[in-house]
Design a protein around this motif. Structure first.
Motif, PDB file in Angstrom:
ATOM      1  N   LEU A 151       0.830  -1.210   0.000  1.00  0.00           N
ATOM      2  CA  LEU A 151       0.000   0.000   0.000  1.00  0.00           C
ATOM      3  C   LEU A 151       0.862   1.256   0.000  1.00  0.00           C
ATOM      4  N   GLU A 152       1.903   1.254   0.809  1.00  0.00           N
ATOM      5  CA  GLU A 152       2.767   2.424   0.901  1.00  0.00           C
ATOM      6  C   GLU A 152       3.529   2.662  -0.396  1.00  0.00           C
ATOM      7  N   ARG A 153       3.975   1.594  -1.037  1.00  0.00           N
ATOM      8  CA  ARG A 153       4.677   1.736  -2.325  1.00  0.00           C
ATOM      9  C   ARG A 153       3.755   2.346  -3.376  1.00  0.00           C
ATOM     10  N   ILE A 154       2.521   1.921  -3.404  1.00  0.00           N
ATOM     11  CA  ILE A 154       1.556   2.464  -4.372  1.00  0.00           C
ATOM     12  C   ILE A 154       1.255   3.921  -4.044  1.00  0.00           C
ATOM     13  N   ARG A 155       1.116   4.234  -2.761  1.00  0.00           N
ATOM     14  CA  ARG A 155       0.832   5.624  -2.363  1.00  0.00           C
ATOM     15  C   ARG A 155       1.984   6.546  -2.747  1.00  0.00           C
ATOM     16  N   GLN A 156       3.210   6.090  -2.523  1.00  0.00           N
ATOM     17  CA  GLN A 156       4.359   6.926  -2.852  1.00  0.00           C
ATOM     18  C   GLN A 156       4.502   7.130  -4.356  1.00  0.00           C
TER      19      GLN A 156
END
Length: 413
Positions: A161-166
């Motif tokens: 999720l964090e990779r996609i958000r970044q």
């Protein structure tokens, strides 16, 4: 003599002359073509004299409309049955034929039959048809583009999720936070079984052996709280229709999903599924495989014999395979072995071989009183994901309400 000859003539008529049309009450409003084009041609090979006509009502109105029709002796011959309490109430009111001795029941496992039995299991009143499975869908092309793998643990899930958000180009997690049943059913009840160990935790809650404000339930609510940074701006405005559109158009990388949504995305987006992540590698996995749909016979039907023969066919391997492939995402509850043609449906059904399954937490017993467990869970799960209530506050409120009317939890307090 004339009466005798008339009966001889009738008995010698071909079965298709003695045809009967059975009317089916259902919340599946789009299934008339399914029966006419797919299931009825197969049915007619066994029962050429039986035709099916659907009497559909949208799902939100189905329970009240069905009860009114039954009470007014205006309902059809066949009833598509909700699991547990709604159908149990119809049976107790005398509206459903007792199917305890129905020979086709031997083709279904005990857990499937339990959704349409009395509390003691002494009587069965609907034939199990299908379950639905809950998990996550992900966009395969986005994952390839960002060099991501489907997560298996919670740590991996949040890292994805964090990779996609970044990256910034896609919504990490499509969640219809505007629609509280989605937050509860596809959010909390999706990830929760891994915390409370599926059926063990559900039964502990039912038997009063564990309160709702104990650690596993609070921990599941706390994970739900941590979703907020990934579900987009103004999440309270994001409806189910919007999240489906976002995922279908490739704007969202992951969507919380039930298997019933497979047809909504098939042919529109390249997608696959992963089951709810576990705490750490090697932990047992759990998922919701919810007994969703059964079928019963209206006790006031003038065509009970034909309805009985139809149910005999619906308990067969032929129907199990035909139905499960015709309606991808609805999985036969029978013991028959069959292959699924839809790859995502087959993937989700394979979880039965990998993980332990359970049903939705409030489906049995816990929503019979007021305030109903399911209604509270819908409202308060939404408050957690929107950040207006803490997990601990919500768990305490639900527990207090449950203990106010539900005997086993009242005694546990």
């Amino acid at each position: 003599m004339f009466r005798y000859l008339l009966w001889v003539v009738v008995l010698c008529l071909p079965l298709d002359v003695l045809s009967v049309t059975l009317t089916m009450e259902t919340w599946r409003v789009d299934d008339q073509d399914l029966w006419q084009k797919t299931l009825s041609p197969i049915l007619h090979q066994t029962l050429p004299e039986v035709d099916i006509q659907l009497n559909p009502v949208k799902t939100s109105d189905y329970d009240a409309t069905l009860r009114q029709r039954l009470d007014n002796n205006a309902a059809g011959d066949l009833i598509i049955c909700r699991p547990y309490d709604q159908s149990l109430a119809l049976f107790q009111a005398g509206h459903l034929v007792d199917l305890t001795e129905f020979p086709g029941m031997e083709n279904f496992p005990r857990f499937a039959k339990s959704a349409w039995q009395t509390d003691t299991g002494a009587a069965t009143f609907c034939l199990p048809i299908a379950s639905v499975i809950q998990g996550f869908f992900y966009n395969v092309d986005i994952f390839k583009q960002l060099q991501l793998q489907p997560p298996t643990t919670r740590e991996e899930f949040f890292a994805v999720l964090e990779r996609i958000r970044q990256d910034g180009r896609y919504l990490p997690l499509a969640l219809a936070a505007h629609d509280n049943w989605v937050v509860s059913e596809l959010g909390f009840l999706n990830i929760g079984p891994a915390y409370w160990k599926g059926e063990d935790g559900r039964l502990a809650l039912i038997h009063g052996e564990r309160p709702f404000n104990s650690a596993p339930f609070v921990a599941a609510l706390d994970e739900l709280r941590q979703w907020k940074p990934y579900i987009g701006p103004e999440p309270e405005q994001r409806t189910e229709a919007q999240t489906v559109k976002d995922f279908a158009e490739g704007k969202a990388a992951i969507i919380v999903a039930g298997s019933w949504s497979i047809p909504q995305f098939t042919g529109k987006v390249n997608f696959a599924a992963f089951h709810p992540p576990v705490g750490k590698r090697g932990d047992a996995c759990y998922f919701v495989d919810h007994t969703d749909m059964g079928i019963g016979i209206n006790s006031a039907s003038p065509h009970k014999e034909a309805a009985w023969r139809l149910l005999e066919w619906m308990s067969s391997d032929e129907f199990a395979e035909a139905f499960s492939n015709a309606v991808p995402g609805f999985f036969s509850l029978s013991n028959h072995f069959f292959e699924l043609q839809n790859p995502v449906a087959q993937q989700m059904m394979s979880w039965r071989d990998e993980c332990d399954s359970t049903i939705r937490l409030g489906a049995q017993f816990l929503s019979r009183g007021e305030p109903a467990f399911n209604a509270q869970l819908n409202q308060l799960s939404q408050a957690v994901v929107l950040g207006t209530r803490t997990p601990e506050e919500v768990a305490d409120q639900i527990q207090q309400a449950l203990a106010s009317w539900y005997g086993p939890q009242a005694r546990a307090n």
